[in-house]
Scaffold this motif. Structure first.
Motif, PDB file in Angstrom:
ATOM      1  N   LEU A 102       0.806  -1.219   0.000  1.00 31.87           N
ATOM      2  CA  LEU A 102       0.000   0.000   0.000  1.00 31.87           C
ATOM      3  C   LEU A 102       0.839   1.269   0.000  1.00 31.87           C
ATOM      4  CD1 LEU A 102      -2.894  -0.939   2.448  1.00 31.87           C
ATOM      5  CD2 LEU A 102      -2.910  -0.916  -0.052  1.00 31.87           C
ATOM      6  N   ARG A 103       2.026   1.196   0.548  1.00 34.77           N
ATOM      7  CA  ARG A 103       2.943   2.342   0.529  1.00 34.77           C
ATOM      8  C   ARG A 103       3.958   2.210  -0.606  1.00 34.77           C
ATOM      9  NH1 ARG A 103       4.927   4.287   6.320  1.00 34.77           N
ATOM     10  NH2 ARG A 103       5.264   6.146   5.010  1.00 34.77           N
ATOM     11  N   LEU A 104       3.592   1.433  -1.608  1.00 37.00           N
ATOM     12  CA  LEU A 104       4.407   1.209  -2.800  1.00 37.00           C
ATOM     13  C   LEU A 104       5.748   0.571  -2.458  1.00 37.00           C
ATOM     14  CD1 LEU A 104       3.638   4.439  -4.851  1.00 37.00           C
ATOM     15  CD2 LEU A 104       2.414   2.262  -4.809  1.00 37.00           C
ATOM     16  N   ILE A 105       5.736  -0.267  -1.450  1.00 43.12           N
ATOM     17  CA  ILE A 105       6.925  -0.989  -1.038  1.00 43.12           C
ATOM     18  C   ILE A 105       6.876  -2.398  -1.625  1.00 43.12           C
ATOM     19  CG2 ILE A 105       8.251  -1.887   0.900  1.00 43.12           C
ATOM     20  CD1 ILE A 105       7.061   0.396   2.583  1.00 43.12           C
ATOM     21  N   PRO A 106       7.875  -2.769  -2.405  1.00 43.51           N
ATOM     22  CA  PRO A 106       7.855  -4.102  -3.007  1.00 43.51           C
ATOM     23  C   PRO A 106       8.243  -5.182  -2.005  1.00 43.51           C
ATOM     24  CG  PRO A 106       9.857  -2.969  -3.633  1.00 43.51           C
ATOM     25  CD  PRO A 106       9.035  -1.972  -2.860  1.00 43.51           C
ATOM     26  N   SER A 107       7.702  -6.363  -2.202  1.00 40.25           N
ATOM     27  CA  SER A 107       8.038  -7.496  -1.365  1.00 40.25           C
ATOM     28  C   SER A 107       7.714  -8.785  -2.098  1.00 40.25           C
ATOM     29  CB  SER A 107       7.278  -7.451  -0.034  1.00 40.25           C
ATOM     30  OG  SER A 107       5.886  -7.570  -0.245  1.00 40.25           O
ATOM     31  N   ASP A 108       8.236  -9.878  -1.558  1.00 37.38           N
ATOM     32  CA  ASP A 108       7.946 -11.212  -2.072  1.00 37.38           C
ATOM     33  C   ASP A 108       7.092 -11.970  -1.068  1.00 37.38           C
ATOM     34  OD1 ASP A 108      10.611 -10.673  -3.718  1.00 37.38           O
ATOM     35  OD2 ASP A 108       9.638 -12.434  -4.606  1.00 37.38           O
ATOM     36  N   SER A 109       6.119 -12.695  -1.576  1.00 37.59           N
ATOM     37  CA  SER A 109       5.313 -13.576  -0.746  1.00 37.59           C
ATOM     38  C   SER A 109       5.465 -15.002  -1.248  1.00 37.59           C
ATOM     39  CB  SER A 109       3.839 -13.163  -0.775  1.00 37.59           C
ATOM     40  OG  SER A 109       3.646 -11.910  -0.154  1.00 37.59           O
TER      41      SER A 109
END
Length: 120
Positions: A102-109
């Motif tokens: 939501l804060r335009l932070i990339p991540s992997d799930s």
């Protein structure tokens, strides 16, 4: 937080087919790439197939022509259709998603994995 839940694994004879599903849920801004990885005992986890939100796809050479990855963006779900299965396809298959938060932070799930066993 985003959760990935895989389903569809099981035991199948060589030459058979399975269809894996992975559904994403939780709070996010956008799901970007989604893919499938697999890992056998004593082996490094390897990429099987990946698809972008636009529908393009690429595959490991070992599965080309046999596996098809697809996705339903409305359901936040990715699928892996596996045909002409071989014993060497036996592995734990993991779903992966590239997420923009939501804060335009990339991540992997990552999902917890589903076992696929192909008997000879």
């Amino acid at each position: 937080q985003v959760q990935l839940v895989e389903s569809g694994g099981g035991l199948v004879q060589a030459g058979g087919s399975l269809r894996l599903s992975c559904a994403a849920s939780g709070v996010m801004y956008r799901i970007d790439d989604m893919g499938w990885y697999r890992q056998s005992p004593g082996k490094q986890r390897e990429l099987v197939a990946v698809t972008t939100s636009g529908g393009s796809a690429n595959y490991a050479d070992s599965v080309k022509g046999r596996f098809t990855i697809s996705r339903d963006n409305a359901k936040s779900t990715v699928y892996l259709q596996m045909n002409s299965l071989k014993p060497e396809d036996t592995a734990v298959y993991y779903c992966n998603a590239k997420i923009t938060g939501l804060r335009l932070i990339p991540s992997d799930s990552w999902g917890q994995g589903t076992q696929v066993t192909v008997s000879s």
